[in-house]
Design a protein around this motif. Sequence first.
Motif, PDB file in Angstrom:
ATOM      1  N   ASP A 251      -2.302  22.407 155.048  1.00 19.30           N
ATOM      2  CA  ASP A 251      -1.736  21.259 155.746  1.00 19.30           C
ATOM      3  C   ASP A 251      -0.222  21.233 155.610  1.00 19.30           C
ATOM      4  O   ASP A 251       0.351  21.729 154.651  1.00 19.30           O
ATOM      5  N   LYS A 252       0.424  20.597 156.581  1.00 19.84           N
ATOM      6  CA  LYS A 252       1.860  20.640 156.709  1.00 19.84           C
ATOM      7  C   LYS A 252       2.577  20.104 155.470  1.00 19.84           C
ATOM      8  O   LYS A 252       3.525  20.690 154.976  1.00 19.84           O
ATOM      9  N   LYS A 253       2.042  19.003 154.958  1.00 19.00           N
ATOM     10  CA  LYS A 253       2.665  18.315 153.837  1.00 19.00           C
ATOM     11  C   LYS A 253       2.886  19.269 152.652  1.00 19.00           C
ATOM     12  O   LYS A 253       3.934  19.287 152.032  1.00 19.00           O
ATOM     13  N   ASN A 254       1.890  20.096 152.399  1.00 16.66           N
ATOM     14  CA  ASN A 254       1.995  20.968 151.246  1.00 16.66           C
ATOM     15  C   ASN A 254       2.747  22.249 151.535  1.00 16.66           C
ATOM     16  O   ASN A 254       3.198  22.914 150.612  1.00 16.66           O
ATOM     17  N   ASP A 255       2.885  22.560 152.815  1.00 23.81           N
ATOM     18  CA  ASP A 255       3.720  23.701 153.172  1.00 23.81           C
ATOM     19  C   ASP A 255       5.172  23.427 152.816  1.00 23.81           C
ATOM     20  O   ASP A 255       5.963  24.319 152.611  1.00 23.81           O
ATOM     21  N   SER A 256       5.524  22.118 152.731  1.00 22.48           N
ATOM     22  CA  SER A 256       6.921  21.780 152.489  1.00 22.48           C
ATOM     23  C   SER A 256       7.238  21.824 150.985  1.00 22.48           C
ATOM     24  O   SER A 256       8.012  21.037 150.487  1.00 22.48           O
ATOM     25  N   LYS A 257       6.599  22.737 150.267  1.00 25.47           N
ATOM     26  CA  LYS A 257       6.881  22.992 148.854  1.00 25.47           C
ATOM     27  C   LYS A 257       6.866  21.717 148.016  1.00 25.47           C
ATOM     28  O   LYS A 257       7.783  21.423 147.264  1.00 25.47           O
ATOM     29  N   GLU A 258       5.813  20.962 148.188  1.00 25.01           N
ATOM     30  CA  GLU A 258       5.643  19.734 147.422  1.00 25.01           C
ATOM     31  C   GLU A 258       5.540  20.064 145.928  1.00 25.01           C
ATOM     32  O   GLU A 258       4.730  20.873 145.510  1.00 25.01           O
ATOM     33  N   ILE A 259       6.425  19.446 145.153  1.00 27.67           N
ATOM     34  CA  ILE A 259       6.322  19.599 143.697  1.00 27.67           C
ATOM     35  C   ILE A 259       6.109  18.207 143.118  1.00 27.67           C
ATOM     36  O   ILE A 259       6.811  17.263 143.472  1.00 27.67           O
ATOM     37  N   VAL A 260       5.117  18.087 142.270  1.00 24.45           N
ATOM     38  CA  VAL A 260       4.795  16.776 141.697  1.00 24.45           C
ATOM     39  C   VAL A 260       5.004  16.839 140.188  1.00 24.45           C
ATOM     40  O   VAL A 260       4.395  17.667 139.508  1.00 24.45           O
ATOM     41  N   ASN A 261       5.892  15.975 139.668  1.00 22.41           N
ATOM     42  CA  ASN A 261       6.043  15.895 138.211  1.00 22.41           C
ATOM     43  C   ASN A 261       5.290  14.671 137.709  1.00 22.41           C
ATOM     44  O   ASN A 261       4.641  13.958 138.479  1.00 22.41           O
ATOM     45  N   PHE A 262       5.378  14.394 136.397  1.00 20.65           N
ATOM     46  CA  PHE A 262       4.546  13.322 135.856  1.00 20.65           C
ATOM     47  C   PHE A 262       4.943  11.948 136.421  1.00 20.65           C
ATOM     48  O   PHE A 262       4.077  11.124 136.728  1.00 20.65           O
ATOM     49  N   ALA A 263       6.246  11.731 136.576  1.00 20.04           N
ATOM     50  CA  ALA A 263       6.693  10.438 137.130  1.00 20.04           C
ATOM     51  C   ALA A 263       6.127  10.272 138.545  1.00 20.04           C
ATOM     52  O   ALA A 263       5.626   9.192 138.907  1.00 20.04           O
ATOM     53  N   ASN A 264       6.184  11.350 139.346  1.00 26.30           N
ATOM     54  CA  ASN A 264       5.646  11.288 140.717  1.00 26.30           C
ATOM     55  C   ASN A 264       4.153  10.994 140.688  1.00 26.30           C
ATOM     56  O   ASN A 264       3.639  10.179 141.461  1.00 26.30           O
ATOM     57  N   LEU A 265       3.439  11.671 139.775  1.00 25.86           N
ATOM     58  CA  LEU A 265       1.989  11.492 139.702  1.00 25.86           C
ATOM     59  C   LEU A 265       1.640  10.046 139.334  1.00 25.86           C
ATOM     60  O   LEU A 265       0.767   9.431 139.961  1.00 25.86           O
ATOM     61  N   MET A 266       2.346   9.504 138.338  1.00 25.66           N
ATOM     62  CA  MET A 266       2.064   8.113 137.935  1.00 25.66           C
ATOM     63  C   MET A 266       2.256   7.169 139.105  1.00 25.66           C
ATOM     64  O   MET A 266       1.478   6.240 139.325  1.00 25.66           O
ATOM     65  N   GLU A 267       3.322   7.436 139.867  1.00 25.54           N
ATOM     66  CA  GLU A 267       3.618   6.600 141.030  1.00 25.54           C
ATOM     67  C   GLU A 267       2.475   6.687 142.047  1.00 25.54           C
ATOM     68  O   GLU A 267       2.028   5.671 142.581  1.00 25.54           O
ATOM     69  N   MET A 268       1.986   7.919 142.279  1.00 21.73           N
ATOM     70  CA  MET A 268       0.889   8.108 143.244  1.00 21.73           C
ATOM     71  C   MET A 268      -0.354   7.336 142.794  1.00 21.73           C
ATOM     72  O   MET A 268      -1.047   6.706 143.597  1.00 21.73           O
ATOM     73  N   VAL A 269      -0.646   7.371 141.484  1.00 21.69           N
ATOM     74  CA  VAL A 269      -1.841   6.680 140.981  1.00 21.69           C
ATOM     75  C   VAL A 269      -1.617   5.162 141.003  1.00 21.69           C
ATOM     76  O   VAL A 269      -2.514   4.396 141.360  1.00 21.69           O
ATOM     77  N   ALA A 270      -0.396   4.745 140.660  1.00 27.55           N
ATOM     78  CA  ALA A 270      -0.106   3.299 140.652  1.00 27.55           C
ATOM     79  C   ALA A 270      -0.272   2.693 142.044  1.00 27.55           C
ATOM     80  O   ALA A 270      -0.630   1.527 142.191  1.00 27.55           O
ATOM     81  N   LYS A 271      -0.017   3.521 143.064  1.00 23.54           N
ATOM     82  CA  LYS A 271      -0.099   3.016 144.452  1.00 23.54           C
ATOM     83  C   LYS A 271      -1.541   2.883 144.943  1.00 23.54           C
ATOM     84  O   LYS A 271      -1.755   2.337 146.028  1.00 23.54           O
ATOM     85  N   VAL A 272      -2.509   3.399 144.184  1.00 20.35           N
ATOM     86  CA  VAL A 272      -3.916   3.258 144.597  1.00 20.35           C
ATOM     87  C   VAL A 272      -4.213   1.779 144.818  1.00 20.35           C
ATOM     88  O   VAL A 272      -4.785   1.379 145.825  1.00 20.35           O
ATOM     89  N   SER A 273      -3.798   0.940 143.863  1.00 21.21           N
ATOM     90  CA  SER A 273      -3.910  -0.514 144.039  1.00 21.21           C
ATOM     91  C   SER A 273      -3.085  -1.199 142.959  1.00 21.21           C
ATOM     92  O   SER A 273      -3.101  -0.764 141.800  1.00 21.21           O
ATOM     93  N   PRO A 274      -2.409  -2.293 143.326  1.00 22.39           N
ATOM     94  CA  PRO A 274      -1.672  -3.032 142.282  1.00 22.39           C
ATOM     95  C   PRO A 274      -2.630  -3.629 141.253  1.00 22.39           C
ATOM     96  O   PRO A 274      -2.210  -4.026 140.166  1.00 22.39           O
ATOM     97  N   ASP A 275      -3.933  -3.676 141.582  1.00 30.43           N
ATOM     98  CA  ASP A 275      -4.921  -4.232 140.646  1.00 30.43           C
ATOM     99  C   ASP A 275      -5.535  -3.165 139.746  1.00 30.43           C
ATOM    100  O   ASP A 275      -6.470  -3.452 139.005  1.00 30.43           O
ATOM    101  N   LEU A 276      -5.040  -1.934 139.839  1.00 24.52           N
ATOM    102  CA  LEU A 276      -5.543  -0.878 138.952  1.00 24.52           C
ATOM    103  C   LEU A 276      -4.471  -0.593 137.900  1.00 24.52           C
ATOM    104  O   LEU A 276      -3.378  -0.131 138.230  1.00 24.52           O
ATOM    105  N   ARG A 277      -4.803  -0.890 136.643  1.00 18.63           N
ATOM    106  CA  ARG A 277      -3.852  -0.588 135.566  1.00 18.63           C
ATOM    107  C   ARG A 277      -3.818   0.918 135.305  1.00 18.63           C
ATOM    108  O   ARG A 277      -4.862   1.560 135.308  1.00 18.63           O
ATOM    109  N   VAL A 278      -2.624   1.423 135.033  1.00 17.96           N
ATOM    110  CA  VAL A 278      -2.484   2.851 134.747  1.00 17.96           C
ATOM    111  C   VAL A 278      -1.950   3.031 133.328  1.00 17.96           C
ATOM    112  O   VAL A 278      -0.899   2.473 132.985  1.00 17.96           O
ATOM    113  N   ARG A 279      -2.694   3.773 132.521  1.00 20.43           N
ATOM    114  CA  ARG A 279      -2.224   4.160 131.184  1.00 20.43           C
ATOM    115  C   ARG A 279      -2.115   5.676 131.128  1.00 20.43           C
ATOM    116  O   ARG A 279      -2.664   6.370 132.001  1.00 20.43           O
TER     117      ARG A 279
END
Length: 485
Positions: A251-279
């Motif tokens: 898919d196009k999104k990943n062709d654009s050399k997407e690099i995900v670090n831990f801060a990015n990952l936490m952000e992605m998980v936090a966006k699942v729902s404001p009602d989901l706590r992330v530890r």
Amino acid sequence: MQGLIADIDLLEEEQKQAESCDFKTTEDDNIVTKRKLYIESYGCQMNFSDSEIVTSILKDEGFGTTSSPEHADVILINTCSIRDKAEQTVRKRLEFFNAVKKKNRNVTVGVLGCMAERLKSQLLEEEKIVDLVLGPDAYRDLPKLVKQAENGEKGINTFLSKEETYADISPVRLNSNGVSALISIMRGCDNMCSFCVVPFTRGRERSRDPHSIVKEAQDLFDKGYREVSLLGQNVDSYKWSPEENNKARLDKKNDSKEIVNFANLMEMVAKVSPDLRVRFSTSHPKDITDEVLHTIKKYKNICNYIHLPAQSGNSRILELMNRTYDRHWYINRVDAIRSILGTECGISSDMIAGFCSETEEEHQDTLTLMDYVKFDFSYMYFYSERPGTLAAKKFEDDVPLEVKKRRLQEIIDKQQEVSLERNQLDIGKEFEVLIEGKSKRSNEKMQGRNSANKVVIFEADLPKGSLATVKIIDCTPATLFGELV
Ligand code: SAM
Ligand code: SF4
Ligand code: F3S
């Protein structure tokens, strides 16, 4: 796992856990005719998370679960090698399973996890009741090895992989409170702390595809879970890119050399729902970045709590431990946490007493570090030499056992003191508490945790998974007591 945990005598905590059934499979009552799996787990949260993957793999083969080894067709013990006593506990459990096997000769007994990886075929030789031995990266082979064992053939696979993350396997949640769940985000460890066996038992560090992590978090949220813990031995070194992980995606999104670090990952998980706590756990002092701290600050649902093991407060000992930071660096990271996230952010640590050549003055440095940081709680151990580690090869384990135990007791006493001090600061404050269920001691009281991971007990009758605002009125070193606002 909250509070003061130390292995001062015969793994008291592990013994208590063994008695309390917290980590064993519960009965899967739905289907009585299924073959039954009994699984018991020791060690860190990553091992508990692995047991959920293992259960899923066997579920696909038609296995249900049982809470009683006597009723099992397959007994699995997921083991830990971190300290000698952890291995002794497993040996004792194998004696017990031996008695079970004498009554039911058809039961298959398997050893999984870090002890399996460390001892390999030696386990089959030493423990006659063991039918199969599987290392942490070999669980997909379990159905095959169980079948072999049922035909009387012993089996072993301790191959360590550079790629395996079990990303596609949907874990069966064991002993879940239905509110909090573990998500493994990476495996292995590339740090070579000189005391530690993990790099040898878990292999090279590798990060799991972030899209599969977000999907798992979303599924959990849809099923009613309200908290996820992202797990890795060193979460701050999480790094994923399609190229690096050898998974060129079309898919196009990943062709654009997407690099995900831990801060990015936490952000992605936090966006699942404001009602989901992330530890998340565990953070490494050398790797935790201000970017991570700012991400925690940006999202209200990312918990204000960091497990940042110091191990020692002395720079020479930290160097011998190969932790790659010194006391000054550690203090600097704590100061960054306090300045970006404020003093309410929970900080916890792991401490090792009596590492090779540690002097009294160097031990005092650990106590003064604890005074400076005022950890909310700590997991505390005395040094246990592990075969094959750098420390075992290079240094003499020369601090006498009585001295190690006395220093550990001083560390425990110091932690009690600072935990109480920290908790007293919370009296009069109001916190949002995620309710995990009834208090263990009283049916009229509920138990939950605030963002800083502190256990809060208060009188109420509210559903699990709901949020309550609680005002703190009293405390012990391990618990806050409050009233509903
Ligand atoms: N990856 C995490 C980190 O670096 O902080 C910790 C992983 S280890 C599973 C958990 C803790 O066990 C360590 O932080 C350390 O305090 C303790 N530990 C590890 N090896 C030990 C040993 N040989 N003797 C005593 N404690 C040990
Ligand atoms: Fe062990 Fe160090 Fe890796 Fe933690 S970071 S698992 S202590 S080698
Ligand atoms: Fe033990 Fe292995 Fe975890 S040694 S602490 S189970 S990674």
